[in-house]
Design an enzyme around this catalytic site. Structure first.
Site, PDB file in Angstrom:
ATOM      1  N   GLU A   1     -16.269   6.336   4.426  1.00 41.62           N
ATOM      2  CA  GLU A   1     -15.576   5.737   5.566  1.00 41.62           C
ATOM      3  C   GLU A   1     -15.497   6.747   6.696  1.00 41.62           C
ATOM      4  O   GLU A   1     -15.953   7.876   6.574  1.00 41.62           O
ATOM      5  CB  GLU A   1     -14.185   5.242   5.159  1.00 41.62           C
ATOM      6  CG  GLU A   1     -13.215   6.333   4.746  1.00 41.62           C
ATOM      7  CD  GLU A   1     -11.804   5.794   4.489  1.00 41.62           C
ATOM      8  OE1 GLU A   1     -11.449   4.744   5.049  1.00 41.62           O
ATOM      9  OE2 GLU A   1     -11.059   6.443   3.735  1.00 41.62           O
TER      10      GLU A   1
ATOM     11  N   ARG B   1       0.839  -1.210   0.000  1.00 39.40           N
ATOM     12  CA  ARG B   1       0.000   0.000   0.000  1.00 39.40           C
ATOM     13  C   ARG B   1       0.868   1.251   0.000  1.00 39.40           C
ATOM     14  O   ARG B   1       0.514   2.254  -0.627  1.00 39.40           O
ATOM     15  CB  ARG B   1      -0.961  -0.021   1.189  1.00 39.40           C
ATOM     16  CG  ARG B   1      -2.029   1.062   1.088  1.00 39.40           C
ATOM     17  CD  ARG B   1      -3.131   0.882   2.103  1.00 39.40           C
ATOM     18  NE  ARG B   1      -2.637   1.032   3.463  1.00 39.40           N
ATOM     19  CZ  ARG B   1      -3.363   0.760   4.552  1.00 39.40           C
ATOM     20  NH1 ARG B   1      -4.609   0.319   4.431  1.00 39.40           N
ATOM     21  NH2 ARG B   1      -2.856   0.920   5.758  1.00 39.40           N
TER      22      ARG B   1
ATOM     23  N   LYS C   1      -2.621   6.520   1.236  1.00 39.90           N
ATOM     24  CA  LYS C   1      -2.455   6.974   2.620  1.00 39.90           C
ATOM     25  C   LYS C   1      -1.461   8.128   2.659  1.00 39.90           C
ATOM     26  O   LYS C   1      -0.297   7.953   3.021  1.00 39.90           O
ATOM     27  CB  LYS C   1      -1.989   5.790   3.478  1.00 39.90           C
ATOM     28  CG  LYS C   1      -2.297   5.948   4.948  1.00 39.90           C
ATOM     29  CD  LYS C   1      -2.279   4.595   5.646  1.00 39.90           C
ATOM     30  CE  LYS C   1      -2.319   4.720   7.147  1.00 39.90           C
ATOM     31  NZ  LYS C   1      -3.541   5.319   7.679  1.00 39.90           N
TER      32      LYS C   1
HETATM   33  N1  PLP Z   1      -9.265   4.399   6.432  1.00 40.07           N
HETATM   34  C1  PLP Z   1      -8.416   5.370   6.767  1.00 40.07           C
HETATM   35  C2  PLP Z   1      -8.688   6.732   6.252  1.00 40.07           C
HETATM   36  C3  PLP Z   1      -7.302   5.092   7.574  1.00 40.07           C
HETATM   37  O1  PLP Z   1      -6.442   6.059   7.920  1.00 40.07           O
HETATM   38  C4  PLP Z   1      -7.090   3.782   8.023  1.00 40.07           C
HETATM   39  C5  PLP Z   1      -5.921   3.458   8.841  1.00 40.07           C
HETATM   40  O2  PLP Z   1      -4.910   3.004   8.351  1.00 40.07           O
HETATM   41  C6  PLP Z   1      -8.007   2.803   7.653  1.00 40.07           C
HETATM   42  C7  PLP Z   1      -9.082   3.138   6.868  1.00 40.07           C
HETATM   43  C8  PLP Z   1      -7.818   1.389   8.094  1.00 40.07           C
HETATM   44  O3  PLP Z   1      -6.836   0.751   7.341  1.00 40.07           O
HETATM   45  P1  PLP Z   1      -6.019  -0.453   7.937  1.00 40.07           P
HETATM   46  O4  PLP Z   1      -7.003  -1.470   8.351  1.00 40.07           O
HETATM   47  O5  PLP Z   1      -5.172  -0.917   6.823  1.00 40.07           O
HETATM   48  O6  PLP Z   1      -5.254   0.077   9.095  1.00 40.07           O
HETATM   49  C1  COI Z   2      -4.074   3.322  11.412  1.00 39.67           C
HETATM   50  O1  COI Z   2      -5.087   2.730  11.749  1.00 39.67           O
HETATM   51  O2  COI Z   2      -2.971   2.757  11.374  1.00 39.67           O
HETATM   52  C2  COI Z   2      -4.121   4.707  11.016  1.00 39.67           C
HETATM   53  O3  COI Z   2      -3.219   5.129  10.360  1.00 39.67           O
HETATM   54  C3  COI Z   2      -5.275   5.500  11.453  1.00 39.67           C
HETATM   55  C4  COI Z   2      -4.928   6.816  12.064  1.00 39.67           C
HETATM   56  C5  COI Z   2      -4.039   6.721  13.245  1.00 39.67           C
HETATM   57  C6  COI Z   2      -4.506   7.802  11.061  1.00 39.67           C
END
Ligand code: PLP
Ligand code: COI
Length: 338
Positions: free
Chosen positions: A219, A80, A183
């Site tokens: 989201e 990612r 991200k």
């Molecule tokens: N959506 C956003 C905007 C986020 O910042 C995050 C955190 O990383 C997620 C979703 C969840 O992603 P993940 O499950 O890969 O941490």
């Molecule tokens: C995560 O869940 O790792 C995120 O990056 C979410 C937040 C702390 C920005």
């Protein structure tokens, strides 16, 4: 060592011993370097400071009952971060070296991995920034990749307890063809004003609608969204949300426990039919949603009246945590033992 009260940890920054770095110059990434400094020297015209050439990741390491440390799905985060780099024209960091850097950062800070009983974990934060000087709007020629770690507790201070979320229609987080699927820091800057409004009104986070039509669920500020209805796990498909690794994992676990899984556009009205709802992500794990208020439309959707999580959310939460802490067999190969 300073006394850390592991069970009282919040999602904050605590200094650890080392971080790991690599520098991109003349088309090449340097060998990994270990640093004990919390600071980086940076050029005043670096592109990350002016034009937002910055991407980050978030993953976690868990200490098991057996004393082993497990890192959850780090390859997905490496991939990612490469997608994020392509999205804002930064040098891509190689997957294998990303994994090596994460392992090195965890090993060097092993004493900060919270004990099994605490329910806390070690948050791992990889970061990639444009570092060379550029006054015109152009990508940098040089980059810095680094990984630091910090022990954390729950993202929302209530932990695994339902809390309210809010739809604020007057703000967008990401444009339909913008950077919502990667991200990058700019997305989070764009979410700060609405996020603070939500917090001031007592909500855990904003639940964003799609920016174009304001019709579909996108989201939450820091996490994906799912709903449960009729033995089905329903989560939005959208071109402006981050592909959450937690959500992807939960979809697999949902099928394993006999749920149907639907990933498709979710119109706001459908919220009224959900038996349970949750936010999911690395930091959020599963954070159950008690209620969603659509302030401008004067609507409210209630999922938990008695303050307890729904049974399906609880089952998914326990299953995910069991794999992460090594209490359940890692049959999908999601875990790397340090
Ligand atoms: N959506 C956003 C905007 C986020 O910042 C995050 C955190 O990383 C997620 C979703 C969840 O992603 P993940 O499950 O890969 O941490
Ligand atoms: C995560 O869940 O790792 C995120 O990056 C979410 C937040 C702390 C920005």
């Amino acid at each position: 060592m300073e006394n850390i009260n592991w069970s009282d940890l919040t999602f904050g920054y605590l200094k650890t011993d080392y971080n790991v770095r690599s520098y991109y110059k003349n088309g090449q990434w340097s060998e990994l370097e270990v640093s004990d400094s919390e600071f980086i020297p940076i050029h005043i015209a670096a592109t990350c400071l002016h034009y937002g050439q910055e991407a980050f990741e978030g993953l976690k390491a868990f200490k098991g009952r057996d004393g082993k440390i497990r890192i959850f799905r780090m390859r997905e985060n490496a991939l990612r971060m490469q997608a994020s780099s392509r999205g804002i024209l930064m040098a891509e960091f190689p997957v294998e070296i990303f994994e090596k850097a994460v392992l090195e950062a965890v090993k060097r800070n092993e004493r900060f991995v919270p004990p099994y009983e605490s329910g806390a974990s070690l948050y791992i934060r990889p970061l990639l920034i444009g570092t060379s000087a550029q006054v015109g709007v152009k990508p940098a020629a040089e980059y810095l990749f680094l990984v630091f770690v910090t022990p954390v507790g729950p993202y929302f201070k209530t932990g695994f307890k339902p809390t309210p979320y809010v739809i604020i229609r007057s703000f967008d987080r990401a444009a339909p063809q913008g950077t919502g699927t990667i991200k990058v820091g700019g997305n989070y800057a764009a979410s700060l004003v609405a996020g603070e409004m939500a917090h001031e009104k007592g909500y855990s986070a904003v639940l964003y609608l799609d920016s174009k039509e304001k019709k579909y669920i996108d989201e939450c500020g820091p996490a994906n969204f799912f709903g449960i209805r009729d033995n089905t796990y329903i989560t939005p498909a959208s071109n402006s949300i981050l592909p959450s690794i937690t959500n992807k994992s939960l979809m697999v676990l949902a099928e394993e426990i006999g749920l149907k899984v639907e990933k498709r556009p979710v119109p706001e009205e459908e919220l009224a039919t959900f038996e349970e709802a949750g936010a999911c992500g690395t930091a959020a794990v599963i954070s159950p949603v008690s209620r969603i208020d659509d302030l401008e439309e004067n609507k409210s959707y209630v999922f938990s009246k008695d303050g307890t999580p729904g049974p399906v959310s609880e089952k998914l939460y326990n299953k995910l945590r069991a794999i992460q802490y090594g209490d359940e067999e890692d049959k999908y190969g999601w875990v790397t033992i340090v």
